[in-house]
Write a protein that holds these residues in place. Structure first.
Motif, PDB file in Angstrom:
ATOM      1  N   GLY A  22      -3.442  -3.277   1.102  1.00  0.00           N
ATOM      2  CA  GLY A  22      -2.549  -2.274   0.511  1.00  0.00           C
ATOM      3  C   GLY A  22      -3.323  -1.054   0.071  1.00  0.00           C
ATOM      4  N   GLY A  23      -2.862  -0.424  -0.975  1.00  0.00           N
ATOM      5  CA  GLY A  23      -3.536   0.774  -1.475  1.00  0.00           C
ATOM      6  C   GLY A  23      -3.327   1.936  -0.529  1.00  0.00           C
ATOM      7  N   GLU A  24      -4.036   2.999  -0.783  1.00  0.00           N
ATOM      8  CA  GLU A  24      -3.866   4.149   0.100  1.00  0.00           C
ATOM      9  C   GLU A  24      -5.093   5.038   0.114  1.00  0.00           C
ATOM     10  OE1 GLU A  24      -1.603   7.037  -3.023  1.00  0.00           O
ATOM     11  OE2 GLU A  24      -0.372   5.811  -1.665  1.00  0.00           O
ATOM     12  N   GLY A  25      -5.081   5.978   1.036  1.00  0.00           N
ATOM     13  CA  GLY A  25      -6.094   7.029   1.087  1.00  0.00           C
ATOM     14  C   GLY A  25      -7.510   6.518   1.263  1.00  0.00           C
ATOM     15  N   ALA A  26      -8.422   7.180   0.538  1.00  0.00           N
ATOM     16  CA  ALA A  26      -9.855   6.919   0.709  1.00  0.00           C
ATOM     17  C   ALA A  26     -10.209   5.475   0.382  1.00  0.00           C
ATOM     18  CB  ALA A  26     -10.660   7.857  -0.177  1.00  0.00           C
ATOM     19  N   LYS A  67     -11.675  -5.715  -9.682  1.00  0.00           N
ATOM     20  CA  LYS A  67     -10.466  -6.525  -9.671  1.00  0.00           C
ATOM     21  C   LYS A  67      -9.278  -5.708  -9.178  1.00  0.00           C
ATOM     22  CE  LYS A  67     -10.270  -9.579 -13.151  1.00  0.00           C
ATOM     23  NZ  LYS A  67     -10.000 -10.004 -14.532  1.00  0.00           N
ATOM     24  N   SER A  68      -9.219  -4.462  -9.676  1.00  0.00           N
ATOM     25  CA  SER A  68      -8.082  -3.614  -9.301  1.00  0.00           C
ATOM     26  C   SER A  68      -8.063  -3.356  -7.803  1.00  0.00           C
ATOM     27  CB  SER A  68      -8.165  -2.293 -10.054  1.00  0.00           C
ATOM     28  OG  SER A  68      -9.390  -1.653  -9.754  1.00  0.00           O
ATOM     29  N   GLU A  69      -9.236  -3.314  -7.185  1.00  0.00           N
ATOM     30  CA  GLU A  69      -9.291  -3.088  -5.742  1.00  0.00           C
ATOM     31  C   GLU A  69      -8.926  -4.362  -4.991  1.00  0.00           C
ATOM     32  OE1 GLU A  69     -12.827   0.200  -6.369  1.00  0.00           O
ATOM     33  OE2 GLU A  69     -13.325  -1.847  -5.800  1.00  0.00           O
ATOM     34  N   ALA A  70      -9.428  -5.480  -5.519  1.00  0.00           N
ATOM     35  CA  ALA A  70      -9.142  -6.756  -4.865  1.00  0.00           C
ATOM     36  C   ALA A  70      -7.644  -7.067  -4.903  1.00  0.00           C
ATOM     37  CB  ALA A  70      -9.931  -7.880  -5.537  1.00  0.00           C
ATOM     38  N   GLN A  71      -6.968  -6.553  -5.924  1.00  0.00           N
ATOM     39  CA  GLN A  71      -5.531  -6.814  -6.054  1.00  0.00           C
ATOM     40  C   GLN A  71      -4.712  -6.210  -4.920  1.00  0.00           C
ATOM     41  OE1 GLN A  71      -4.825  -5.416  -9.979  1.00  0.00           O
ATOM     42  NE2 GLN A  71      -5.073  -7.438 -10.898  1.00  0.00           N
ATOM     43  N   THR A  72      -5.266  -5.205  -4.255  1.00  0.00           N
ATOM     44  CA  THR A  72      -4.491  -4.557  -3.194  1.00  0.00           C
ATOM     45  C   THR A  72      -4.561  -5.332  -1.886  1.00  0.00           C
ATOM     46  OG1 THR A  72      -6.334  -3.216  -2.430  1.00  0.00           O
ATOM     47  CG2 THR A  72      -4.995  -2.291  -4.195  1.00  0.00           C
TER      48      THR A  72
ATOM     49  N   ASP B 250       0.303   1.176  10.304  1.00  0.00           N
ATOM     50  CA  ASP B 250       0.023   2.540  10.749  1.00  0.00           C
ATOM     51  C   ASP B 250      -1.154   2.532  11.718  1.00  0.00           C
ATOM     52  OD1 ASP B 250      -2.422   2.634   9.277  1.00  0.00           O
ATOM     53  OD2 ASP B 250      -1.215   2.912   7.479  1.00  0.00           O
ATOM     54  N   PRO B 251      -1.276   3.583  12.538  1.00  0.00           N
ATOM     55  CA  PRO B 251      -2.340   3.593  13.549  1.00  0.00           C
ATOM     56  C   PRO B 251      -3.738   3.466  12.944  1.00  0.00           C
ATOM     57  CG  PRO B 251      -0.757   5.332  13.989  1.00  0.00           C
ATOM     58  CD  PRO B 251      -0.354   4.729  12.694  1.00  0.00           C
ATOM     59  N   GLU B 252      -3.938   4.038  11.767  1.00  0.00           N
ATOM     60  CA  GLU B 252      -5.272   3.948  11.166  1.00  0.00           C
ATOM     61  C   GLU B 252      -5.699   2.491  11.012  1.00  0.00           C
ATOM     62  OE1 GLU B 252      -5.556   5.783   7.323  1.00  0.00           O
ATOM     63  OE2 GLU B 252      -7.748   5.727   7.325  1.00  0.00           O
ATOM     64  N   THR B 253      -4.774   1.675  10.524  1.00  0.00           N
ATOM     65  CA  THR B 253      -5.061   0.255  10.359  1.00  0.00           C
ATOM     66  C   THR B 253      -5.301  -0.409  11.712  1.00  0.00           C
ATOM     67  OG1 THR B 253      -3.565   0.300   8.498  1.00  0.00           O
ATOM     68  CG2 THR B 253      -4.176  -1.867   9.317  1.00  0.00           C
ATOM     69  N   LEU B 254      -4.434  -0.092  12.670  1.00  0.00           N
ATOM     70  CA  LEU B 254      -4.574  -0.712  13.986  1.00  0.00           C
ATOM     71  C   LEU B 254      -5.898  -0.345  14.631  1.00  0.00           C
ATOM     72  CD1 LEU B 254      -0.947  -0.057  15.308  1.00  0.00           C
ATOM     73  CD2 LEU B 254      -1.913  -2.236  14.521  1.00  0.00           C
ATOM     74  N   ILE B 255      -6.288   0.918  14.475  1.00  0.00           N
ATOM     75  CA  ILE B 255      -7.529   1.370  15.104  1.00  0.00           C
ATOM     76  C   ILE B 255      -8.731   0.699  14.449  1.00  0.00           C
ATOM     77  CG2 ILE B 255      -9.015   3.392  15.439  1.00  0.00           C
ATOM     78  CD1 ILE B 255      -6.363   5.027  15.724  1.00  0.00           C
ATOM     79  N   THR B 256      -8.720   0.640  13.123  1.00  0.00           N
ATOM     80  CA  THR B 256      -9.825  -0.031  12.424  1.00  0.00           C
ATOM     81  C   THR B 256      -9.913  -1.493  12.848  1.00  0.00           C
ATOM     82  OG1 THR B 256      -9.322   1.407  10.557  1.00  0.00           O
ATOM     83  CG2 THR B 256     -10.885  -0.356  10.163  1.00  0.00           C
ATOM     84  N   SER B 257      -8.763  -2.159  12.904  1.00  0.00           N
ATOM     85  CA  SER B 257      -8.759  -3.564  13.328  1.00  0.00           C
ATOM     86  C   SER B 257      -9.294  -3.699  14.744  1.00  0.00           C
ATOM     87  CB  SER B 257      -7.343  -4.139  13.286  1.00  0.00           C
ATOM     88  OG  SER B 257      -6.881  -4.154  11.976  1.00  0.00           O
ATOM     89  N   ALA B 258      -8.908  -2.761  15.609  1.00  0.00           N
ATOM     90  CA  ALA B 258      -9.355  -2.849  17.000  1.00  0.00           C
ATOM     91  C   ALA B 258     -10.870  -2.724  17.075  1.00  0.00           C
ATOM     92  CB  ALA B 258      -8.696  -1.758  17.841  1.00  0.00           C
ATOM     93  N   ARG B 259     -11.443  -1.845  16.233  1.00  0.00           N
ATOM     94  CA  ARG B 259     -12.906  -1.704  16.221  1.00  0.00           C
ATOM     95  C   ARG B 259     -13.557  -3.014  15.800  1.00  0.00           C
ATOM     96  NH1 ARG B 259     -12.349   3.426  12.865  1.00  0.00           N
ATOM     97  NH2 ARG B 259     -11.921   5.002  14.443  1.00  0.00           N
ATOM     98  N   TYR B 260     -13.009  -3.608  14.755  1.00  0.00           N
ATOM     99  CA  TYR B 260     -13.607  -4.863  14.299  1.00  0.00           C
ATOM    100  C   TYR B 260     -13.405  -5.999  15.306  1.00  0.00           C
ATOM    101  CZ  TYR B 260     -15.845  -3.831   9.879  1.00  0.00           C
ATOM    102  OH  TYR B 260     -16.730  -3.382   8.920  1.00  0.00           O
ATOM    103  N   SER B 261     -12.276  -5.972  16.009  1.00  0.00           N
ATOM    104  CA  SER B 261     -12.099  -7.015  17.035  1.00  0.00           C
ATOM    105  C   SER B 261     -13.114  -6.833  18.148  1.00  0.00           C
ATOM    106  CB  SER B 261     -10.703  -6.958  17.669  1.00  0.00           C
ATOM    107  OG  SER B 261      -9.744  -6.768  16.697  1.00  0.00           O
TER     108      SER B 261
END
Ligand SMILES: Nc1nc2c(ncn2[C@@H]2O[C@H](COP(=O)(O)OP(=O)(O)OP(=O)(O)O)[C@@H](O)[C@H]2O)c(=O)[nH]1
Lengths: 78, 752
Positions: A22-26, A67-72, B250-261
């Motif tokens: 989860g989470g977002e961004g950076a 912990k807060s990061e692991a929660q996501t 989202d594509p960002e997640t899919l692309i990252t996963s594809a790299r790790y695969s």
């Protein structure tokens, strides 16, 4: 059926398989870049002396998260 | 053909041995600086490869090429904009999976690539077997070289491979990552559109740009927008929505996963790992060092040790350097000047009191920095630094800082200069700046003499209370500054993730220590020399110029009649609300910028009258032979004293507990340093009320760090940051001093 937990709920020595980040961004990107993507197995090694952050093992290396990061991060228990 | 220059870039995760390889390749032909406008270190060097003069650029260590951190952006922009001939991707062979993730991103960039499996000794020890041929095939023919950087093994093979790759005409790896049917379909559409816009070619290859658009990469999106290709952006964002809708990710997640695969497949084909989970030595060390109960005490002990090293153990060499410069060196130069008939002229005074003193001001920090950098290098290379952050994060976070801020702040109690440099161990630029910014409020060793003189004069036996309160005040102001900064300037800065790798514990290698320590210390000397020299000369000039006729000549004038005295008189009224609005205080504070302990020297010169000439006219000067033997013996003495100080860490630590009193070792008979402060104390009591004395000390604690610390600040963070700090510290110091004096006066404390 395994129920869904978040990464911070693991007990020391316990492993889980990541289902969702989860989470977002950076922060989210950083977590994924460090190898936390769906399907990876993660084990909680220990908590820091003050209870936070947490130390995990995944992909053959050790990673520390607050912990807060692991929660996501959602995991299925193994 | 010598004119032709090749460029290779070293890339890799942090801590994989890039610097070690860099040093092994380039030897001493290297230059360490910063990347333009960033506080990230940039290292460049040269070596001869075949007939080519080859430039090596050490890119910042990163885990990814996303554009989120400064380091990632630097590494990525460099590769895209400067087109190095080859990228040498250095990976930790004992941790291949996570390391190869970065490599996949170089493959996406379609750069000519060589893979270096460094730390192959560690991999071997852990029973990890890697088949380089298989690995090379899986990575589309990327040449693979195994090395042990710390021993120089495999270096020749690396050079040979580089030469071969260059001779053959370098080409990108012949492999493409597969991102899955759906993504691939959209990718190729986007790719075709990008390829039709010629202007985009210099931003990267079409497929890479298409990927970045689907990843919604802020930098690439901005660049494309600037080119006016908004239709492309619209198409991309439609695709992102479509993919997210149909796949649930989202594509960002899919692309990252594809790299790790891709990485996982590559690793499973080329690497065999021992079946059983081996508990390594590193794990055993870790279970003690970050233990629930022992973790914090061990951390505190480590920090205490580093503090002792920089504050006490380095002191004998510091004194030695100081006496070398002000003794034999100054005398030697004086003798030389005498040969030219300049004895007793203002030239002599300028050279001795301005230049030599200035050079001395730089060089006395060398021993401190050598000790600091050695300690830091050991902590970092051994892997403890990351654990320190792990153990302390919780506490430091409550004041808006990071676990790694603790060490620089602690070192600040010894000296602010190394404290500023110690912030390099922090990952994020904002944390780095803030920590260095507030480290100056940690009362450094040079401020102690000021407190001590005032304390003894005004409070006698209760002097300790003054000193203690000042230390506490400094800490409180530092914490308050940190908290306020996080709430204001950094309010909108995204929270810094604490996603931190905890590397395995390793034995630091001496060669690596020496290069690190040397690089950093010499960096300080180079940067500090000019600034410190000009400050010394400026103060000397101020003191030498008489302001009105009849009071003396150039370089022969009493302080109060010099330009220095005039400037002090102009400034003095500013301090009236703090209770010390006389020119003597203002003047001493001015010289305190050279180094805070100088305040006491200035005060005794101003109040009591100067009597500290280096060598009076008719004194018998030592001969050259005597000088040399003097230097050697004093160096030997300093070495013995250093050993003594080192051993004394133990009794000193035990003595912290009130009931103990263990005697400290003493190898050499103590030399009594007679400092007659009687007259000064008397003069101080005549011109300060006790309350004003406290206010003055508060000001000394908080106002501008000395010029060396200021220079360090500029060296690390630039002129603007330095200016902010100067302004902030002056304002805070003034406000605090005025508050102390005014509130004290209202309450009627210490006014008589
Ligand atoms: N065992 C072993 N240690 C190595 C090897 N190569 C480097 N080291 C050690 O690993 C540590 C880190 O090396 P560096 O060269 O500083 O690593 P780096 O990649 O430049 O690190 P960053 O500056 O953080 O990016 C040092 O203590 C080296 O001595 C190797 O092949 N085997």
């Amino acid at each position: 059926m395994s129920s869904t937990y978040t990464l911070d709920q693991l007990l020391p020595g316990q492993s889980g398989r990541v289902t969702r980040v989860g989470g977002e961004g950076a922060l989210r990107r950083r977590l994924m870049d460090m190898g936390l993507v769906a399907g990876v197995d993660v084990m909680l090694l220990k908590r820091a002396p003050l209870g936070d952050p947490l130390e995990y093992k995944l992909r053959g290396y050790h990673l520390s998260l607050r912990k807060s990061e692991a929660q996501t991060i959602q995991v299925d228990l193994q | 053909m010598a004119a032709q220059t090749l460029t290779i870039a070293l890339a890799g995760n942090p801590n994989v041995g890039k610097s070690t390889l860099f040093n092994a390749l380039t030897g001493s032909r290297q230059h360490v600086g910063n990347w333009p406008g960033k506080t990230v270190e940039k290292k460049e060097g040269f070596f001869q490869l075949g007939g080519w003069n080859t430039q090596v650029v050490d890119l910042p260590g990163t885990y990814s090429l996303a554009a989120f951190s400064v380091e990632e952006r630097i590494a990525r922009d460099y590769v895209i904009q400067e087109h190095p001939d080859v990228v040498v991707a250095v990976v930790d062979a004992s941790n291949l999976e996570r390391n190869l993730y970065l490599v996949t991103q170089f493959i996406e960039l379609e750069m000519p690539l060589i893979l270096v499996l460094n730390m192959s000794d560690m991999a071997h020890n852990r029973g990890i077997r890697i088949d380089p041929k298989q690995l090379s095939v899986a990575l589309g023919g990327t040449p693979v070289v195994e090395t042990v950087g710390s021993r120089g093994t495999g270096l020749e093979a690396l050079k040979a491979t580089l030469e071969r790759v260059i001779k053959q005409g370098q080409s990108a790896p012949a492999v493409q990552l597969d991102y899955g049917e759906e993504l691939e379909a959209e990718l190729s559409k986007l790719e075709a559109e990008i390829a039709s816009v010629g202007a985009l070619a210099e931003q990267g290859k079409p497929r890479w740009l298409a990927l970045k658009l689907l990843e919604n990469d802020a930098e690439v999106v901005a660049a494309v927008r600037k080119m006016g290709c908004s239709s492309l952006l619209d198409a991309a964002s439609e695709m992102i929505d479509r993919i997210t809708e149909s796949s649930g990710e989202d594509p960002e997640t899919l692309i990252t996963s594809a790299r790790y695969s891709f990485v996982a497949r590559t690793v499973s084909g080329a690497v065999t790992r021992p079946e059983t989970f081996m508990r390594t030595r590193s794990d055993r060390v870790d279970s003690i060092v970050t233990h629930k109960i022992w973790g914090l005490p061990i951390f505190l002990a480590m920090m205490w040790l580093v503090f002792q090293l920089t504050a006490n153990v380095s002191a004998p060499y510091l004194d030695w350097t100081d006496s070398l410069i002000n003794g034999p060196l100054a005398r030697g130069i004086q003798a030389l000047l005498m040969l030219f008939g300049l004895h007793g002229t203002w030239v002599e005074s300028l050279v001795i009191d301005g230049i030599v003193a200035g050079v001395g001001g730089v060089l006395v920090f060398v021993p401190v920095l050598l000790f600091l950098y050695t300690a830091i290098a050991v902590l970092e290379d051994s892997g403890y630094m990351a654990r320190a952050a792990f153990v302390m994060d919780r506490l430091m976070r409550s004041i808006g800082l990071n676990g790694k801020s603790f060490l620089p702040l602690l070192i600040g109690f010894g000296c602010t200069v190394p404290a500023v440099y110690a912030t390099r161990t922090l990952e994020h630029e904002n944390d780095r700046k803030l920590t260095a910014f507030i480290a100056t409020f940690m009362s450094c060793g040079a401020r102690l003499p000021v407190y001590a003189i005032f304390g003894a004069a005004f409070f006698g036996a209760a002097a300790g209370n003054l000193v203690f309160s000042l230390y506490i005040l400094g800490i409180l102001i530092a914490l308050a500054t940190g908290i306020v900064a996080k709430r204001t300037i950094y309010r909108n800065a995204p929270p810094q993730p604490f996603v931190l790798e905890l590397p395995p514990y390793r034995m630091p290698t001496p060669r690596n220590l020496v290069t690190h320590v040397w690089e950093r210390t010499s960096g300080f000397v180079r940067k500090a020399a000019t600034v410190i020299l000009s400050c010394s000369i400026a103060i000397w000039l101020l003191m030498a110029i008489p302001t009105h006729a009849g009071v003396g000549e150039f370089n022969a004038v009493a302080p109060e009649d010099s330009l220095f005295g005039t400037v002090s008189q102009v400034i003095a009224p500013v301090f009236a609300p703090a209770g010390f609005g006389n020119w003597q205080s203002a003047g001493s504070l001015l010289t305190g910028f050279l180094a805070k302990e100088v305040i006491i020297g200035s005060m005794s010169q101003i109040y009591v009258g100067g009597s500290e000439a280096i060598a009076s006219e008719d004194e018998n000067l030592p001969t050259l032979g005597e000088e040399i033997s003097g230097i050697v013996t004093s160096f030997a003495q300093a070495t013995v004293l250093t050993a003594q100080e080192f051993i004394n860490i133990i009794p000193r630590t035990i003595n912290l507990i009130p009931v103990f009193s263990v005697p400290e070792a003493q190898f050499l008979p103590a030399t009594e340093e007679e400092e007659d402060t009687g007259p000064l104390s008397q003069a101080l009591m005549n011109s300060f009320t006790p309350l004003a004395a406290v206010a003055f000390n508060v000001f000394v604690l908080l106002y501008v760090p000395c010029m060396a610390a200021t220079t360090a600040m500029r060296h690390e963070f630039g002129t603007r940051m330095m200016a902010y700090q100067l302004a902030y510290t002056i304002v805070i110091a003034w406000v605090a001093a005025v508050l102390v004096y005014q509130i004290g006066s209202l309450l009627g404390i210490g006014t008589a």
